[in-house]
Design a protein around this motif. Structure first.
Motif, PDB file in Angstrom:
ATOM      1  N   ARG A 182      -6.771  -8.862  -3.351  1.00 58.45           N
ATOM      2  CA  ARG A 182      -8.066  -8.278  -3.724  1.00 58.45           C
ATOM      3  C   ARG A 182      -8.439  -8.669  -5.149  1.00 58.45           C
ATOM      4  O   ARG A 182      -9.582  -9.045  -5.430  1.00 58.45           O
ATOM      5  N   GLY A 225       0.811  -1.212   0.000  1.00 56.97           N
ATOM      6  CA  GLY A 225       0.000   0.000   0.000  1.00 56.97           C
ATOM      7  C   GLY A 225       0.838   1.253   0.000  1.00 56.97           C
ATOM      8  O   GLY A 225       1.528   1.543   0.978  1.00 56.97           O
ATOM      9  N   TRP A 275      -2.941  -5.687  -2.822  1.00 58.77           N
ATOM     10  CA  TRP A 275      -3.844  -5.547  -3.969  1.00 58.77           C
ATOM     11  C   TRP A 275      -4.015  -6.857  -4.729  1.00 58.77           C
ATOM     12  O   TRP A 275      -5.081  -7.131  -5.295  1.00 58.77           O
ATOM     13  N   LYS A 291     -11.228  -0.209  -3.680  1.00 58.15           N
ATOM     14  CA  LYS A 291     -11.171  -0.663  -2.289  1.00 58.15           C
ATOM     15  C   LYS A 291     -12.562  -0.820  -1.678  1.00 58.15           C
ATOM     16  O   LYS A 291     -12.746  -1.567  -0.713  1.00 58.15           O
ATOM     17  N   ASP A 292     -13.544  -0.107  -2.234  1.00 56.00           N
ATOM     18  CA  ASP A 292     -14.912  -0.177  -1.705  1.00 56.00           C
ATOM     19  C   ASP A 292     -15.822  -1.059  -2.545  1.00 56.00           C
ATOM     20  O   ASP A 292     -16.981  -1.281  -2.178  1.00 56.00           O
ATOM     21  N   GLU A 302     -14.439   3.475  -5.697  1.00 54.77           N
ATOM     22  CA  GLU A 302     -13.038   3.074  -5.620  1.00 54.77           C
ATOM     23  C   GLU A 302     -12.975   1.550  -5.548  1.00 54.77           C
ATOM     24  O   GLU A 302     -13.876   0.902  -5.001  1.00 54.77           O
ATOM     25  N   LEU A 309      -4.021   0.200  -2.216  1.00 52.25           N
ATOM     26  CA  LEU A 309      -4.827  -0.693  -1.388  1.00 52.25           C
ATOM     27  C   LEU A 309      -4.024  -1.390  -0.300  1.00 52.25           C
ATOM     28  O   LEU A 309      -4.446  -1.486   0.841  1.00 52.25           O
TER      29      LEU A 309
END
Length: 348
Positions: free
Chosen positions: A210, A59, A207, A181-182, A179, A204
């Motif tokens: 994710r 991050g 990442w 991340k959301d 985003e 993030l």
């Protein structure tokens, strides 16, 4: 940034300095940056590489957008018509012969990305950071049975993109203002795409985990990134923070090709491609010519966004930014700053 550099920076932003002088300064900054980044010591260079690699995985802010995102300003899609091609692609074009116009180079680059991403009819696709919608709209037309989800961090851009989709009668794109991340979705995707917006992922932390969660079992992640061909470095430690145009978009960390191609426990590198910086140089040249030709309507749009007292300043900042792309990606015949493409699959 040193005092002398600040004076030069401010002088260039006035717009009164001839372009040939500006280009010479930019070339010097490219030379000095590369010299400083290489450190003349393999162990020191490896130490920087390892720290940047850690930053990219855990991050870190690697790019700052002052022009739009940080100022909460969005422009209608018509604004981008003044300097981009017909697809409104904010990414590098591809000039197969060097004789292509901007529209042809955009089309070729989008086609090349779709081929390298191995996109086929009927796939579900997620695009992270869709910009002005160039790739999503191109895919929607090329592969009408694909289901495309396109993320933009801008609510105003979302409205523009949905309006354009309605005007074009395109129904297979779901634009979302969110985003990464959301972003949550019950479905998983056959392809996750990120074109020159790795900064959205890098911020993030973890990442790659994710991205893996977003992929189907046989899904793939395709990414293009602006990188250096051999050396990863921090902008402020090499003097690259002096580059004119950095107050439009600033690359805080410059990844190397290698720093983004190492495998992780979650993603496996399937294939990768390195693309000469000369393609970005030619793209920036086309942007620059259109930008300066359309100075008056661009100034009117900037006055509406920033006010008449700041319009000329922002025009010159944007102009310098495009010129800096031309110089850095053309430096050393396009062998230093380049574009890289990566195709990953989930690790088993």
């Amino acid at each position: 940034m040193g005092f002398t550099s600040k004076i030069i920076y401010k002088a260039l932003e006035t717009g009164f300095i001839p372009d040939r002088i500006t280009k010479l300064w930019m070339k010097y900054l490219c030379y000095r940056t590369i010299k400083n980044a290489k450190l003349d010591n393999i162990e020191a260079r490896n130490s920087v590489f390892r720290q940047i690699r850690s930053d990219l995985l855990n991050g870190s802010e690697i790019r700052k957008y002052y022009f739009t995102e940080r100022n909460s300003i969005d422009f209608p899609l018509t604004f981008y018509d003044y300097f981009l091609g017909k697809n409104l692609s904010l990414t590098c074009g591809y000039f197969s012969t060097g004789a292509e116009d901007l529209n042809e180079a955009e089309d070729t680059a989008l086609w090349l990305a779709s081929e390298h991403a191995r996109i086929r009819e009927g796939m579900s696709i997620l695009e992270i950071g869709c910009g002005a919608g160039a790739f999503s709209f191109w895919l929607a037309n090329k592969y009408p049975s694909c289901k495309i989800t396109a993320l933009t961090p801008s609510p105003k851009m979302l409205s523009n993109l949905r309006k354009k989709a309605q005007e074009l009668d395109i129904n297979n794109i779901n634009f979302i203002s969110q985003e990464i991340k959301d972003f949550t979705d019950a479905d998983k995707f056959d392809r996750v795409i990120c074109l020159e917006r790795f900064d959205l992922l890098a911020s993030l932390g973890n990442w790659e985990k994710r991205v893996k969660k977003l992929l189907n079992k046989d899904g793939m992640f395709f990414m293009t990134a602006r990188v250096h061909s051999s050396t990863a470095f921090y902008e402020d430690s090499t003097g690259f923070d002096n580059m004119p145009g950095n107050n439009v978009i600033e690359d805080v960390i410059i990844p190397s090709v290698k720093s983004l191609m190492l495998t992780t426990p979650d993603l496996h590198l399937v294939d990768m491609w390195e693309i000469s910086g000369l393609h970005y140089k030619q793209t920036a040249d086309k942007w620059f010519r259109k930008f300066t030709f359309n100075k008056e309507p661009i100034l009117r749009a900037l006055e509406k966004a920033y006010g008449s007292d700041k319009a000329h300043s922002w025009y010159n900042k944007m102009r310098l930014y495009i010129l800096s792309l031309y110089e850095r990606y053309g430096y050393n015949h396009g062998q230093e700053w380049i574009t890289a493409q990566y195709l990953y699959s989930p690790s088993k």
